[in-house]
Design a protein around this motif. Structure first.
Motif, PDB file in Angstrom:
ATOM      1  N   UNK A   1       6.120 -43.071  30.326  1.00  0.00           N
ATOM      2  CA  UNK A   1       6.551 -41.691  30.140  1.00  0.00           C
ATOM      3  C   UNK A   1       7.320 -40.676  31.397  1.00  0.00           C
ATOM      4  N   UNK A   2       6.661 -40.378  31.640  1.00  0.00           N
ATOM      5  CA  UNK A   2       6.018 -40.350  33.477  1.00  0.00           C
ATOM      6  C   UNK A   2       7.899 -39.713  34.392  1.00  0.00           C
ATOM      7  N   UNK A   3       8.361 -41.370  33.962  1.00  0.00           N
ATOM      8  CA  UNK A   3       9.357 -41.113  34.602  1.00  0.00           C
ATOM      9  C   UNK A   3      10.886 -41.072  34.166  1.00  0.00           C
ATOM     10  N   UNK A   4      10.314 -41.182  32.260  1.00  0.00           N
ATOM     11  CA  UNK A   4      11.680 -41.005  31.680  1.00  0.00           C
ATOM     12  C   UNK A   4      11.247 -42.037  30.596  1.00  0.00           C
ATOM     13  N   UNK A   5      11.052 -43.008  30.639  1.00  0.00           N
ATOM     14  CA  UNK A   5      10.441 -44.562  29.870  1.00  0.00           C
ATOM     15  C   UNK A   5       9.536 -44.099  28.999  1.00  0.00           C
ATOM     16  N   UNK A   6       9.420 -45.591  27.971  1.00  0.00           N
ATOM     17  CA  UNK A   6       8.783 -45.146  26.862  1.00  0.00           C
ATOM     18  C   UNK A   6       7.428 -46.008  27.194  1.00  0.00           C
TER      19      UNK A   6
ATOM     20  N   UNK B   1      21.766 -41.166  21.186  1.00  0.00           N
ATOM     21  CA  UNK B   1      21.135 -39.431  21.060  1.00  0.00           C
ATOM     22  C   UNK B   1      19.895 -39.737  21.030  1.00  0.00           C
ATOM     23  N   UNK B   2      19.405 -38.326  22.146  1.00  0.00           N
ATOM     24  CA  UNK B   2      18.086 -37.901  22.688  1.00  0.00           C
ATOM     25  C   UNK B   2      17.043 -38.170  21.465  1.00  0.00           C
TER      26      UNK B   2
ATOM     27  N   UNK C   1       1.656 -35.856  21.801  1.00  0.00           N
ATOM     28  CA  UNK C   1       2.843 -36.028  22.064  1.00  0.00           C
ATOM     29  C   UNK C   1       4.267 -35.527  23.273  1.00  0.00           C
ATOM     30  N   UNK C   2       5.201 -35.662  23.138  1.00  0.00           N
ATOM     31  CA  UNK C   2       5.822 -35.715  24.561  1.00  0.00           C
ATOM     32  C   UNK C   2       5.559 -34.107  25.278  1.00  0.00           C
ATOM     33  N   UNK C   3       5.636 -34.113  26.477  1.00  0.00           N
ATOM     34  CA  UNK C   3       6.035 -32.523  26.877  1.00  0.00           C
ATOM     35  C   UNK C   3       7.918 -32.040  26.787  1.00  0.00           C
ATOM     36  N   UNK C   4       7.441 -30.975  27.386  1.00  0.00           N
ATOM     37  CA  UNK C   4       9.458 -30.786  27.898  1.00  0.00           C
ATOM     38  C   UNK C   4       9.552 -31.831  28.134  1.00  0.00           C
ATOM     39  N   UNK C   5       9.494 -31.318  29.885  1.00  0.00           N
ATOM     40  CA  UNK C   5       9.116 -32.494  30.882  1.00  0.00           C
ATOM     41  C   UNK C   5       9.201 -33.818  30.798  1.00  0.00           C
ATOM     42  N   UNK C   6       8.067 -34.180  29.540  1.00  0.00           N
ATOM     43  CA  UNK C   6       9.268 -36.062  30.051  1.00  0.00           C
ATOM     44  C   UNK C   6      10.246 -36.164  28.923  1.00  0.00           C
ATOM     45  N   UNK C   7      10.613 -35.167  27.865  1.00  0.00           N
ATOM     46  CA  UNK C   7      11.587 -35.338  27.038  1.00  0.00           C
ATOM     47  C   UNK C   7      13.057 -35.565  27.774  1.00  0.00           C
TER      48      UNK C   7
ATOM     49  N   UNK D   1      13.007 -35.371  30.861  1.00  0.00           N
ATOM     50  CA  UNK D   1      13.270 -36.870  32.115  1.00  0.00           C
ATOM     51  C   UNK D   1      14.046 -37.916  31.331  1.00  0.00           C
ATOM     52  N   UNK D   2      13.189 -38.163  30.131  1.00  0.00           N
ATOM     53  CA  UNK D   2      13.719 -39.072  29.073  1.00  0.00           C
ATOM     54  C   UNK D   2      15.405 -39.304  28.753  1.00  0.00           C
ATOM     55  N   UNK D   3      15.926 -38.278  28.387  1.00  0.00           N
ATOM     56  CA  UNK D   3      17.367 -37.928  27.976  1.00  0.00           C
ATOM     57  C   UNK D   3      18.082 -38.525  29.699  1.00  0.00           C
ATOM     58  N   UNK D   4      17.946 -37.807  30.485  1.00  0.00           N
ATOM     59  CA  UNK D   4      18.313 -37.935  31.580  1.00  0.00           C
ATOM     60  C   UNK D   4      18.223 -39.320  32.271  1.00  0.00           C
ATOM     61  N   UNK D   5      16.987 -40.445  32.035  1.00  0.00           N
ATOM     62  CA  UNK D   5      17.726 -41.486  31.882  1.00  0.00           C
ATOM     63  C   UNK D   5      18.411 -42.266  31.112  1.00  0.00           C
ATOM     64  N   UNK D   6      18.262 -42.230  29.953  1.00  0.00           N
ATOM     65  CA  UNK D   6      19.355 -42.775  28.453  1.00  0.00           C
ATOM     66  C   UNK D   6      20.455 -41.871  29.100  1.00  0.00           C
ATOM     67  N   UNK D   7      21.034 -41.309  29.385  1.00  0.00           N
ATOM     68  CA  UNK D   7      22.015 -41.133  29.993  1.00  0.00           C
ATOM     69  C   UNK D   7      22.766 -42.046  31.106  1.00  0.00           C
ATOM     70  N   UNK D   8      21.753 -41.977  32.621  1.00  0.00           N
ATOM     71  CA  UNK D   8      21.640 -42.991  33.035  1.00  0.00           C
ATOM     72  C   UNK D   8      21.752 -44.166  32.590  1.00  0.00           C
ATOM     73  N   UNK D   9      21.123 -44.913  31.625  1.00  0.00           N
ATOM     74  CA  UNK D   9      21.104 -46.476  31.566  1.00  0.00           C
ATOM     75  C   UNK D   9      22.564 -47.187  30.555  1.00  0.00           C
ATOM     76  N   UNK D  10      22.835 -45.453  29.437  1.00  0.00           N
ATOM     77  CA  UNK D  10      23.318 -45.661  28.425  1.00  0.00           C
ATOM     78  C   UNK D  10      24.096 -45.101  28.514  1.00  0.00           C
TER      79      UNK D  10
END
Length: 335
Positions: free
Chosen positions: A197-202, A281-282, A302-308, A310-319
């Motif tokens: 999660x700290x790197x944007x993953x599940x 969609x995030x 619950x995921x922190x704002x930072x985790x969310x 980072x996840x949004x950035x990873x989602x955009x990179x992959x998809x």
């Protein structure tokens, strides 16, 4: 004629081309007729190798040390590699030219790629698809895997033991990878699932991909099939099905997918479905991650704002960029 060893990005291009070829790209009989028994010059060797690798730029040639570089040639990029490079790590393509096999090539790529890009390459090499940029889907199905994750790990471990640069990164990337991915999209989903999660993953590693599960006798009769093959499966009984828009929109396909979900439930497995919209969609992605954590029994804050973020950035990179329409639909549908 000195041996010419092709590696790094040029070797990757070679293996990608080989998977799409009807016959091995080095099995062209005309090569022998053109050059006969005469030894090729270095320029001829390089030219032929560049053709086999479909190389637009300089050919990546592996050398053992700086003193062995091939001089100032615009068509060659000499790259020092001190990792293991024995006969079993090389494929002969004739005329004194050799191409690094996938395990050695993967460790070489780790000197320049980051972990996520490396993981995507590893999924491709150990998967059953071949990238085909000119095709409608961008890939071809039913390709034979070039290597297993275990083989990639074994070579990277040997290189790491020797202190080879990039080997540690290769090993970290392989923590995100499973065998048998069926498509580039499944591979991207795998990266997202496995990253913490700290790197944007599940943060849900430990899955297998496209592994057959045998159905009990009575259920097999009812469904007229002896096995089911989930896209992702975890040891606790959770399975994940990725339904892409292109292949799961028809009524017949939807009916088939529903039968699979019923079969999973019948054998005590919790099936969680992902669609293309999940990764557009995030909001949808975060809801999916929450549901998967519950199915896997993961007790987390619950995921922190930072985790969310980072996840949004990873989602955009992959998809790709988030679809505004998908985000609005998710908010209205789940809110």
């Amino acid at each position: 004629m000195k041996p010419l060893r092709v590696g790094f990005e040029s070797a990757l291009s070679f293996w990608r081309a080989a998977r799409l070829a009807v016959q091995a790209p080095w099995a062209d009989e005309s090569v022998g007729r053109v050059y006969g028994a005469r030894e090729l010059t270095l320029g001829e060797q390089v030219g032929r190798a560049r053709g086999l690798c479909h190389a637009d730029g300089p050919l990546d040639v592996v050398v053992s040390d700086a003193a062995s570089r091939l001089g100032r040639r615009g068509d060659v990029r000499s790259r020092v590699w001190v990792g293991p490079l024995l006969e079993r790590h090389l494929l002969s393509v004739g005329d004194g030219t050799f191409v690094c096999r996938p395990a050695a090539m993967f460790a070489q790529l780790a000197t320049s790629m980051d972990e996520i890009s490396l993981a995507e390459v590893a999924y491709e090499l150990a998967g059953s698809y071949a990238l085909a940029p000119d095709s409608r889907r961008g890939f071809e199905s039913d390709a034979e895997p070039l290597v297993t994750v275990e083989e990639l790990h074994a070579y990277a471990s040997a290189a790491h033991a020797l202190g080879v640069r990039g080997a540690a990164r290769a090993l970290k990337a392989l923590e995100l990878v499973a065998d048998n991915s069926n498509s580039p999209q499944e591979s991207c989903v795998g990266v997202l699932l496995a990253l913490p999660r700290a790197r944007g993953g599940v943060g849900a590693p430990g899955f297998k991909m496209n592994v057959s599960i045998r159905l009990p006798g009575e259920l097999a009769k009812v469904l007229a099939q002896k096995t089911i093959v989930p896209d992702f499966s975890w040891p606790n009984g959770t399975v994940g099905e990725y339904d892409s828009d292109q292949e799961h929109l028809s009524p017949a396909a939807r009916a088939r997918d529903e039968r699979k979900r019923q079969a999973f439930r019948a054998v005590g497995m919790d099936c969680i479905t992902m669609t293309k919209g999940t990764f557009r969609s995030n909001v949808e992605l975060n809801l999916f991650a929450h549901d998967l954590e519950g199915s896997l029994g993961l007790q987390r804050r619950p995921p922190t704002a930072r985790i969310l973020e980072t996840r949004a950035a990873l989602r955009e990179r992959l998809f790709g960029p988030e679809s505004e329409e998908a985000a609005l639909e998710a908010l209205h549908g789940k809110g």
